[in-house]
Design a protein around this motif. Structure first.
Motif, short mmCIF file in Angstrom:
data_model
loop_
_atom_site.label_atom_id
_atom_site.label_comp_id
_atom_site.label_asym_id
_atom_site.label_seq_id
_atom_site.Cartn_x
_atom_site.Cartn_y
_atom_site.Cartn_z
N GLY A 117 0.90 -1.09 -0.07
CA GLY A 117 0.08 0.07 -0.07
C GLY A 117 0.58 1.38 -0.13
O GLY A 117 2.22 1.22 0.03
N ALA A 118 0.21 2.34 -0.09
CA ALA A 118 0.83 3.84 -0.18
C ALA A 118 1.64 3.95 1.20
O ALA A 118 2.50 4.70 0.76
CB ALA A 118 -0.47 4.80 -0.13
N ASN B 199 7.85 -0.31 12.21
CA ASN B 199 6.89 -1.46 12.93
C ASN B 199 5.40 -1.13 12.73
O ASN B 199 4.98 0.02 13.04
CB ASN B 199 7.38 -1.50 14.22
CG ASN B 199 6.42 -2.49 14.95
OD1 ASN B 199 5.25 -2.26 15.48
ND2 ASN B 199 6.93 -3.85 15.16
N ALA B 200 4.60 -2.00 12.16
CA ALA B 200 3.35 -1.66 11.70
C ALA B 200 2.42 -2.93 11.80
O ALA B 200 2.97 -3.95 11.65
CB ALA B 200 3.13 -0.85 10.32
N TYR B 201 1.25 -2.72 12.00
CA TYR B 201 -0.09 -3.75 11.79
C TYR B 201 0.02 -3.95 10.28
O TYR B 201 -0.19 -2.96 9.70
CB TYR B 201 -1.10 -3.55 12.57
CG TYR B 201 -0.86 -3.68 14.15
CD1 TYR B 201 -0.62 -4.72 14.66
CD2 TYR B 201 -0.91 -2.18 14.56
CE1 TYR B 201 -0.55 -4.65 16.25
CE2 TYR B 201 -0.79 -2.31 16.09
CZ TYR B 201 -0.54 -3.19 16.56
OH TYR B 201 -0.30 -3.43 18.14
N GLU B 202 -0.01 -5.04 9.86
CA GLU B 202 -0.38 -5.29 8.20
C GLU B 202 -1.19 -6.52 8.14
O GLU B 202 -1.18 -7.44 8.68
CB GLU B 202 0.83 -5.18 7.60
CG GLU B 202 1.73 -6.40 7.64
CD GLU B 202 2.91 -6.38 7.07
OE1 GLU B 202 3.53 -5.49 6.48
OE2 GLU B 202 3.51 -7.71 6.64
N THR B 203 -1.94 -6.35 6.98
CA THR B 203 -2.76 -7.48 6.31
C THR B 203 -1.94 -8.66 5.80
O THR B 203 -0.83 -8.18 5.56
CB THR B 203 -3.96 -7.05 5.38
OG1 THR B 203 -3.09 -6.42 4.40
CG2 THR B 203 -4.69 -6.25 5.83
N ASN B 204 -2.29 -9.69 5.52
CA ASN B 204 -1.74 -10.79 4.83
C ASN B 204 -2.63 -11.61 3.69
O ASN B 204 -3.70 -12.12 4.60
CB ASN B 204 -1.09 -11.65 5.84
CG ASN B 204 -0.14 -12.79 5.34
OD1 ASN B 204 -0.48 -13.59 4.37
ND2 ASN B 204 1.14 -12.56 5.44
N SER B 205 -2.36 -11.59 2.71
CA SER B 205 -3.19 -12.09 1.47
C SER B 205 -3.39 -13.93 1.88
O SER B 205 -4.33 -14.38 1.62
CB SER B 205 -2.89 -12.01 0.09
OG SER B 205 -1.39 -12.51 0.07
#
Length: 198
Positions: free
Chosen positions: A30-31, A50-56
């Motif tokens: 993402g952006a 460090n971040a929360y992220e989605t996972n396909s």
């Protein structure tokens, strides 16, 4: 350059996994990550965020991830936190995670011109086994994005950072979050206190 834990999103305050995934988990393509890659390029630095992220591969969850961008803006390391009390981790979908990413995705080490980088996120620094496993895989620099209470005395995490550096003959580079505002947690619960330990 290491940014502190939760630098872009803060942390969950009672939201369900589904709510927090929608509210704060970033898209790995993402952006936000593109903008961070540009910061690394603009400043010619290795940038750790460090971040929360989605996972396909696991769309029902999100992970707390730490990504290191090279000075060219390329992601050279992506570590998804293994030890987490309040958020999902690869351990929650272990067999599927190992099948997709293998052990290199569980314990990643990036070989770079400044040394071999690995991540030990926040209170994971209290687990000597994780740092040792990464050192055995070649890590020379452990980056430690964190968000923790500050104190004029050495805290358990500050002591652990020193111990992990000595035990593994490694550098530990840590960044702590600044003060908190706008929530019910006291503002000075975190107030900086970053370290470089060698």
């Amino acid at each position: 350059m290491v940014l502190p834990e939760y630098a872009m999103t803060g942390f969950p305050l009672g939201e369900s996994v589904a709510e927090w995934r929608v509210k704060a988990a970033l898209d790995p393509d993402g952006a936000e990550y593109r903008a961070l890659a540009q910061v690394a390029r603009d400043h010619d630095v290795y940038l750790c965020v460090n971040a929360y992220e989605t996972n396909s591969h696991v769309p029902e969850l999100y992970f707390q991830a730490t990504v290191v961008f090279s000075p060219a803006g390329e992601p050279v390391l992506r570590y998804r936190r293994l030890h987490s009390m309040f958020t999902p981790s690869p351990c929650d979908v272990w067999d599927r995670y190992l099948e997709i990413y293998g052990i290199d995705g569980v314990l990643p080490v990036a070989r770079t011109e400044i040394g071999n980088l690995a991540v030990v996120a926040s209170e994971e620094i209290l687990h000597p086994e994780l740092a040792r496993a990464l050192a055995l895989r070649g890590a020379e620099i452990l980056v430690n994005p964190t968000s923790e209470a500050s104190s004029p005395a050495l805290t358990p995490k500050a002591i652990a950072r020193r111990a992990r550096a000595v035990e593994n003959l490694a550098y530990v580079v840590s960044a702590n979050s600044g003060g908190l505002v706008g929530i019910s947690i006291p503002g000075d619960s975190t107030n900086g206190g970053s370290e470089l330990i060698d």
